[in-house]
Design a protein around this motif. Structure first.
Motif, PDB file in Angstrom:
ATOM      1  N   ARG A 128      -5.745  10.810  -0.799  1.00 47.53           N
ATOM      2  CA  ARG A 128      -5.316   9.491  -0.681  1.00 47.53           C
ATOM      3  C   ARG A 128      -4.862   9.369   0.664  1.00 47.53           C
ATOM      4  O   ARG A 128      -4.201  10.334   0.973  1.00 47.53           O
ATOM      5  N   PRO A 156      -3.169   6.495   3.667  1.00 42.01           N
ATOM      6  CA  PRO A 156      -2.314   5.228   3.879  1.00 42.01           C
ATOM      7  C   PRO A 156      -3.111   4.000   4.379  1.00 42.01           C
ATOM      8  O   PRO A 156      -4.216   4.272   4.956  1.00 42.01           O
ATOM      9  N   ALA A 157      -2.350   2.784   4.512  1.00 44.83           N
ATOM     10  CA  ALA A 157      -3.089   1.547   4.896  1.00 44.83           C
ATOM     11  C   ALA A 157      -3.377   2.034   6.451  1.00 44.83           C
ATOM     12  O   ALA A 157      -2.567   2.459   7.011  1.00 44.83           O
ATOM     13  N   TYR A 197     -10.901   4.772   4.954  1.00 46.26           N
ATOM     14  CA  TYR A 197     -11.045   5.334   3.535  1.00 46.26           C
ATOM     15  C   TYR A 197     -12.419   4.636   2.999  1.00 46.26           C
ATOM     16  O   TYR A 197     -13.314   3.808   3.626  1.00 46.26           O
ATOM     17  N   TYR A 218       0.804  -1.208   0.056  1.00 44.44           N
ATOM     18  CA  TYR A 218      -0.010  -0.050   0.157  1.00 44.44           C
ATOM     19  C   TYR A 218       0.682   1.362   0.077  1.00 44.44           C
ATOM     20  O   TYR A 218       1.957   1.370   0.526  1.00 44.44           O
ATOM     21  N   ARG A 272      -7.234   4.431  -0.943  1.00 43.16           N
ATOM     22  CA  ARG A 272      -5.975   3.973  -0.721  1.00 43.16           C
ATOM     23  C   ARG A 272      -5.445   3.419  -1.982  1.00 43.16           C
ATOM     24  O   ARG A 272      -6.219   3.293  -3.261  1.00 43.16           O
ATOM     25  N   THR A 279     -10.367   1.662  -2.577  1.00 40.54           N
ATOM     26  CA  THR A 279      -8.970   1.221  -2.892  1.00 40.54           C
ATOM     27  C   THR A 279      -8.853   1.099  -4.261  1.00 40.54           C
ATOM     28  O   THR A 279      -9.690   0.395  -4.793  1.00 40.54           O
TER      29      THR A 279
END
Length: 321
Positions: free
Chosen positions: A193, A195-196, A200, A137, A155, A203
């Motif tokens: 955007r 991050p993991a 969210y 990711y 993501r 993806t």
């Protein structure tokens, strides 16, 4: 015979009198002055014409004259300014051929290559067909794209074994979605955007063909064409980009000299468009830009390749499919 008297102004010897000579001289000076004035007026007019021609460009009508539209740049990716090609063409014989409406020789985001540039049409070499099924990711968070409206967070992930850098893919996705001609052009949507591990909504995956087939089938979409996994897709909460298309584009884009960069912008905006609730559309007319929700991966139907949902600041769409 009796001699007649001399005419007025002539003395008996037959020559003009002094008074008559002076009168005639005054008439000649008057005629000469009038002629000189006319000549000077004509010269002044000629100088004025030269000055006007110098300022405006002789013989060339200016924008806005005689109904000519003022020269405004076309939407990014169609005819006017924007994204550069990536590198140089791997298939130069295909560059500059095919559908002229799609742009035959330099890239602006929409298939119009820049003068003298040779666009990259597809990447060379074999493309991995199957990866590990696990993903890396992208880091984040990125900046918020868009000026107003609901915030949708996404993501970015690349399959292990896909031989693509997740940071590079994330940058390409960000560039597609951050452009004013992308979905944020409505003024009612913002994208970011993350991050993991962060909250969210969807993806964006870059997956090998076989992994993409499995993921898309799980979402109810069959991406096979001629028995092989060919297209990309959207499943609930998942935008799945087929690595084959990401690296090799499609044959009709390559034949028309449409840059790989244009195809990538298109496929991201098309599949994200599905995630945002938009359905497939048709070509509105030969030579016109293809709607971004048209299945440009499969055909253009006479339309010109176009990766953007907003053109000239307005939503551009075709008839529903």
């Amino acid at each position: 015979m009796q001699n007649s008297p001399p005419p007025p102004g002539v003395d008996p010897a037959g020559t003009p009198s002094v008074r008559e000579r002076r009168r005639r001289a005054r008439r000649r000076r008057s005629r000469w002055s009038a002629a000189l004035a006319v000549s000077l007026l004509g010269l002044a007019g000629a100088v004025a014409v030269v000055q006007i021609a110098t300022r405006t460009g002789a013989g060339a009508p200016r924008a806005g004259v005689l109904g000519l539209a003022s020269g405004s740049p076309g939407p990014p990716g169609l005819a006017g300014g924007a994204e550069p090609a990536i590198g140089r063409a791997e298939h130069p014989a295909a560059a500059g051929t095919g559908d002229p409406a799609a742009g035959g020789a330099t890239p602006a985001p929409g298939g119009v290559p820049a003068p003298g540039a040779t666009p990259l049409l597809r990447l060379p070499g074999p493309v991995p067909q199957r990866g590990a099924g696990s993903f890396r990711y992208g880091d984040g968070p990125g900046e918020v794209f868009g000026r107003a409206g609901a915030l949708r967070r996404y993501r970015v992930a690349v399959e292990n074994g896909a031989t693509e850098e997740v940071g590079v893919f994330a940058g390409a996705v960000d560039r597609a979605l951050s452009h004013p001609a992308s979905w944020i052009g409505s003024g009612r949507l913002r994208l970011q955007r993350v991050p993991a591990g962060a909250p969210y909504e969807f993806t964006v995956y870059l997956a090998t063909a076989q992994t993409a087939r499995v993921m898309c089938a799980a979402g109810g979409v069959d991406i096979r064409v001629g028995g092989r996994p060919y297209t990309s897709c959207r499943a609930p909460g998942k935008v799945i980009i087929n690595l084959d298309r990401w690296r090799a584009s499609v044959d009709h884009f390559v034949a028309a000299g449409i840059p790989l960069d244009t195809y990538r912008l298109y496929v991201v905006n098309h599949e994200v468009g599905h995630e945002l609730g938009h359905r497939h559309e048709r070509c509105p007319g030969r030579g016109r830009p293809a709607p971004v929700m048209m299945q440009q991966t499969l055909f253009l139907k006479g339309c010109a390749a176009n990766p953007w949902p907003y053109l000239d600041g307005a939503r551009y769409a075709g008839p529903p499919l």
